[in-house]
Enzyme design. Structure first.
Site, mmCIF file in Angstrom:
data_model
loop_
_atom_site.group_PDB
_atom_site.id
_atom_site.type_symbol
_atom_site.label_atom_id
_atom_site.label_comp_id
_atom_site.label_asym_id
_atom_site.label_seq_id
_atom_site.Cartn_x
_atom_site.Cartn_y
_atom_site.Cartn_z
ATOM 1 C CG ASP A 290 -2.071 0.962 1.141
ATOM 2 O OD1 ASP A 290 -1.949 1.961 0.408
ATOM 3 O OD2 ASP A 290 -3.099 0.728 1.809
ATOM 4 N NE ARG A 292 -4.653 3.010 0.146
ATOM 5 C CZ ARG A 292 -5.746 2.357 0.555
ATOM 6 N NH1 ARG A 292 -6.939 2.840 0.273
ATOM 7 N NH2 ARG A 292 -5.632 1.243 1.236
#
Length: 358
Positions: A290, A292
């Site tokens: 991930d 983000r």
């Protein structure tokens, strides 16, 4: 009148996306950096003529290629003088890993400073390109002689790692199917990257925890109704619950594909079609599970005047980041919608490998 560092970095991202190299300078020297994904074949010839060239890859991609990552988080693969774009793309892009598995043995550089290579990869990621950069030493005046953007690494690296400041641009009433009393707020980052949005339902009391969701943009799920994920149903369910309660805030963050961009997300989908799960696909591309940055959501909530939330999420990482960023999470509100035969494995992997709660 000249550009500041943020503006120069924005130029560099644009140049890399167009196949134009940039120059990074630091205490250890000066290098030319080109994105492996977009560099034209004619420019590759010019790059290789400059001297000893490396292809900087993340440790995730290096692991797939069985290339030694002596620098820990990256590998500096030595590029042969007669390398072709097909060779470069074969190392950077995993789309043909199964049909053409024999790419080595690959010699990787050991010793010396890899900070400029590291920054080159970070720039490719920021440009939403494959995290693979061609790096070759050049003389100190090379950028000026060739009209290229030059970035001072020691100043740029901490700025790229920092959270960009968000400015509230405008807000206006936008009646929605789920809630007619909705307002849309636009936030623009100071670094020239994508804008982010906040949908405010009603007029929530800033002194109380607000029902909130951090929703990452998903073109395929939110707009096309893709069944490969649960994003669209989560978006609609969150807005519907906020409408029923009469208030809430949904943050729509432009972090497509867990922060890797739509093109790389489609590359990950293609790898999933070959049998890899969602995490394995990201790793083969050279990304983390991930990519983000949920601090953006915390900053927007703070700018809107909220200090506490009832967070609609299945992702414990969002809760941890909110708490670490000064936004208190008083309650986790589960979002159990959108499950189908098409995304059953995807959701199972998110639970098993990423700790999501379903």
């Amino acid at each position: 009148m000249g550009p500041d560092l943020n503006e120069t970095l924005a130029r560099a991202r644009g140049d890399l996306r167009m196949g134009v190299p940039v120059v990074l300078s630091g205490a250890i020297g000066t290098v030319l950096v080109a994105a492996a994904e977009t560099l034209p074949a004619a420019r590759l010839t010019e790059v290789l003529a400059l001297g000893s060239c490396d292809l900087a890859l993340t440790d995730r991609r290096a692991e797939t290629l069985k290339a030694r990552a002596y620098d820990g988080d990256l590998a500096r693969v030595i590029v042969p003088n007669d390398a072709s774009m097909a060779w470069v793309h074969g190392l950077a892009d995993p789309s043909e890993d199964l049909s053409q598995p024999l790419k080595g043995p690959l010699a990787t550089r050991r010793g010396g400073d890899a900070n400029l290579h590291r920054l080159g990869i970070a720039l490719c990621k920021a440009a939403r390109l494959l995290p693979a950069a061609l790096v070759v030493p050049v003389n100190a005046g090379f950028a000026g002689e060739n009209g290229l953007v030059e970035i001072v690494a020691e100043a740029a690296a901490p700025l790229m790692a920092a959270l960009p400041a968000l400015d509230h641009v405008v807000s206006a009433r936008v009646p929605l199917r789920a809630a007619e009393n909705a307002r849309l707020h636009i936030f623009r980052p100071a670094d020239g990257s994508d804008e982010h949005y906040a949908i405010e339902i009603g007029r929530p009391d800033r002194a109380k925890p607000v029902l909130a969701r951090l929703h990452s943009a998903c073109f395929t799920g939110d707009l096309l109704g893709s069944l490969k994920c649960d994003c669209g149903p989560q978006l609609n369910a969150a807005l519907a619950q906020m409408g029923q309660e009469g208030e809430g805030v949904l943050l729509y963050l432009q972090q497509e594909g867990r922060g890797i961009g739509l093109a790389n997300k489609m590359r990950a989908y293609a790898l999933q079609d070959q049998g890899f799960d969602t995490v394995e696909a990201n790793h083969r591309l050279g990304f983390e599970d991930d990519e983000r940055d949920f601090r953006l959501g915390a900053q927007i909530l703070g700018k809107l005047g909220f200090g506490a939330v009832r967070l609609m999420t299945n992702n414990p990482a969002k809760i941890a980041m909110m708490d670490a960023s000064g936004i208190k999470v008083t309650e986790r509100v589960p979002l159990k919608v959108g499950h189908s035969a098409h995304n059953a494995r995807y959701l199972a992997v998110k639970a098993e490998k990423s700790g999501h709660l379903f």
